[in-house]
Design an enzyme around this catalytic site. Structure first.
Site, short mmCIF file in Angstrom:
data_model
loop_
_atom_site.label_atom_id
_atom_site.label_comp_id
_atom_site.label_asym_id
_atom_site.label_seq_id
_atom_site.Cartn_x
_atom_site.Cartn_y
_atom_site.Cartn_z
N ASP A 273 0.74 -1.16 0.09
CA ASP A 273 0.06 -0.05 0.00
C ASP A 273 0.77 1.47 -0.02
OD1 ASP A 273 -2.01 1.79 0.00
OD2 ASP A 273 -3.27 0.54 1.58
N GLU A 469 -10.70 6.85 4.23
CA GLU A 469 -9.74 6.24 5.16
C GLU A 469 -9.74 6.75 6.43
OE1 GLU A 469 -5.98 5.49 3.05
OE2 GLU A 469 -6.87 5.96 1.16
C1 GLC Z 1 -4.20 3.86 -0.15
C2 GLC Z 1 -5.27 2.82 0.20
C3 GLC Z 1 -5.35 2.00 -1.09
C4 GLC Z 1 -5.21 2.57 -2.30
C5 GLC Z 1 -3.86 3.25 -2.27
C6 GLC Z 1 -3.69 4.04 -3.59
O1 GLC Z 1 -3.84 4.52 1.15
O2 GLC Z 1 -5.11 2.24 1.55
O3 GLC Z 1 -6.56 1.33 -0.77
O4 GLC Z 1 -5.31 1.56 -3.27
O5 GLC Z 1 -3.44 4.06 -1.08
O6 GLC Z 1 -4.15 5.30 -3.65
#
Ligand code: GLC
Length: 607
Positions: A273, A469
């Site tokens: 991530d 988030e």
């Molecule tokens: C993030 C998320 C993930 C996402 C990634 C790219 O922090 O947790 O779900 O795909 O960043 O944006």
């Protein structure tokens, strides 16, 4: 699962010709704002992504295609004696409810609403439609589906989850992967099951937090849906920010290598991530070593990709990270690129669906509108208040009645989403949907028209404002970890506070109850439509309403709400999350005793 090992001979041939720098480049995924095509060429970069709210030019498909053309060119031009092996780039986005970063895209309901719809066939069509819109922009990979099984609705990512129960999530996992990937031909995308694993099980629902449960429970609730995604052939898996019993998933060799790749036979690649390895250890170099040794194959290192490459190169040179691990990671990445036939594809601009006129068009919006209709859950309907008679004198009120931004939630153009209508181009607000069916209806967001006019009934759309988030967490501690997406878009970034301290809606949004009461005081029966990313404690709002509908985050097609309110379609949604009675209760299916206000599976109909 498709046999990815059939590509090993070809991958090994390529690996044998690659320098260490080329291998490290394949394992590196910067964010588009932080890397030029020239740097992609020079560093042999394997993948680039767009974070939430990051787009090229005027953010129409043609801008995206042009951008991807430039990156593609930079990687395939990479041939010849000096430049090394030509390996086409794989570009990734978060198309998590449609191609949600792009102007004019069709925005589907967020996953929580789809969970209520209980319709795997619909899920497959949504995924296929999303794939078309992503392909229209020349992009090949989406970080979806999210397979989180959310056990505590205080989590800010609850809306990204289909259900609190693994049953629905598992049933949808395969359908969504099939819909996205298809036969990996020109209609398909590369899918990514995320976040491995236990993201929905953190204590207190804290984003990027700690999941403390025995292994059998981890398997039963959180790993179970991945079995379906894997058997449908999902090509990539994203590691999760959370820890399991004290150890971060990004550095968890047992979970990444032993369980996922070993026991479950996953032969594709694991992507980290956003800066996800940073939380393994306070020391960055140590985090890099432990991440790669644990089994992360591609590293989402949006800004500090140069530091990452430097650190990993030093570990290989010192012998801490063996070349076999590097080759294994690169082989996995190449398997996916070969399985997706990336080497045989034309440049993005020349691909079949690039710039296709179906993007954001009626046919796609019809699928989203159907999904909205099917996702609505009717919680209360006294005195047959619903369906509304289209000839009645109708007042429409509430802060979310005419707000396509609210109904779309987070991950909608901006990472955190945004209030208002202007940025969601196309589609209909809930009000616009009502007006199309009942042209005489009156819009009064604060309900003040109730005092002056004569109305038979009021439809009030209330709820949460957009979030994503950790900024959507409901908890008492003040600040949250930054997470992904573009902090540039957020005023005051760096001090990101959670959404609120309680799920009790009248505490976090007293204006909504005030609007309901104002309208009711004028003697008008109230039909409340709750626009929210999770079930909320709404006892007061329920009591004050004659009918009550959970609409979740329906996306761009507010018309689907009106279709059902006026009885053109019946309600079909049934709760995929138990509805709480009090903030401190964490009701989930199968609890004994069940303390929910409305149990899992609840949902009224007109019949
Ligand atoms: C993030 C998320 C993930 C996402 C990634 C790219 O922090 O947790 O779900 O795909 O960043 O944006």
């Amino acid at each position: 699962m498709a046999d990815l090992r059939q590509y090993d001979a070809r991958a090994n041939e390529l690996i044998a010709r690659m320098s260490l720098d080329e291998k490290l480049g394949q394992m590196t995924q910067p964010e588009r704002m932080h890397i030029s095509p020239e740097d992609v060429r020079r560093h042999h970069i394997g993948s680039v992504l767009s974070g939430g709210g990051s787009w090229p030019g005027a953010n129409v498909p043609a801008d995206w295609v042009a951008m991807n053309d430039a990156y593609w060119e930079a990687t395939v031009a990479n041939d010849g004696d000096d430049d090394g092996v030509a390996i086409p780039i794989l570009y990734g986005v978060d198309a998590v409810h449609g191609h949600n970063n792009v102007r004019g895209a069709t925005l589907f309901p967020h996953n929580i609403g789809l969970g209520a719809a209980r319709d795997p066939g619909l899920i497959e069509r949504i995924a296929r439609t999303t794939a078309r819109e992503v392909l229209a922009t020349g992009v090949e990979w989406t970080f979806a589906p999210t397979l989180a099984v959310v056990r505590d609705d205080h989590w800010g990512r609850t809306y990204e989850s289909y259900s609190e129960d693994p049953e629905i999530v598992a049933a949808y996992a395969a359908a969504f992967v099939r819909g996205l990937q298809g036969d990996l031909g020109e209609d398909g995308l590369v899918a990514c099951a995320k976040h491995w694993v236990g993201d929905g099980g953190t204590t207190g629902g804290v984003d990027q937090g700690e999941t403390t449960i025995p292994e059998d429970e981890l398997r039963r609730f959180h790993i179970a849906p991945y079995l379906q995604a894997l058997s449908a052939g999902v090509l990539t898996v994203m590691a999760s920010y959370n820890s399991w019993n004290g150890e971060k998933c990004h550095g968890h060799e047992y979970l990444l290598s032993d369980v996922l790749k070993g026991e479950l036979g996953f032969d594709g690649f694991v992507v980290s991530d956003w800066d996800g390895i940073d939380q393994i250890d306070d020391d960055y170099d140590e985090s890099v070593a432990r991440g790669v040794l644990a089994g992360v194959d591609m590293f989402m290192v949006p800004e500090k990709w140069r530091d990452f490459i430097g650190a990993l190169r030093a570990h290989v040179e010192s012998g801490r990270v063996p070349m076999e691990r590097i080759d294994d990671a690169v082989r996995r990445i190449l398997r996916v690129k070969l399985a997706y036939r990336l080497f045989d594809r034309q440049r993005p601009a020349d691909r079949r669906w690039s710039n296709h006129e179906s993007f954001g068009g009626d046919e796609h919006r019809a699928v989203a509108r159907e999904a909205v209709r099917k996702s609505l859950v009717l919680l209360k309907n006294d005195d047959g208040a619903l369906p509304v008679d289209r000839g009645a004198r109708i007042l429409v009120a509430g802060k979310s009645a005419h707000d396509r931004g609210h109904q779309s939630g987070g991950f909608s153009l901006a990472w955190q989403g945004q209030s208002g209508n202007d940025h969601i181009e196309g589609g209909t607000s809930i009000w616009e949907g009502i007006e199309a069916i009942a042209p005489g209806a009156v819009l009064s967001p604060d309900g003040s028209a109730a005092d002056t006019g004569e109305f038979d009934v009021a439809i009030l759309a209330i709820g949460e404002r957009p979030y994503a988030e950790g900024m959507g967490d409901v908890r008492t501690s003040q600040f949250v970890a930054r997470g992904s997406g573009l902090a540039q878009n957020i005023p005051g970034a760096g001090k990101l506070a959670p959404y609120g301290a309680t799920l009790e809606h009248r505490v976090s949004h007293p204006e909504d109850l005030a609007t309901i009461e104002r309208v009711r005081a004028a003697g008008i029966p109230v039909i409340t439509v709750l626009v929210s990313g999770r079930p909320l404690v709404v006892n007061a709002e329920l009591d004050a309403s004659t009918a009550f509908v959970a609409a979740w985050l329906p996306g761009s097609e507010g018309q689907g709400v009106a279709d059902v309110l006026f009885g053109d379609h019946d309600f079909q949604g049934r709760l995929s999350f138990s509805w709480p009675h009090r903030d401190e209760d964490l009701p989930n299916r199968g609890d004994d005793p069940d303390v929910s206000l409305f149990p899992y599976g609840y949902g009224l109909t007109y019949r």
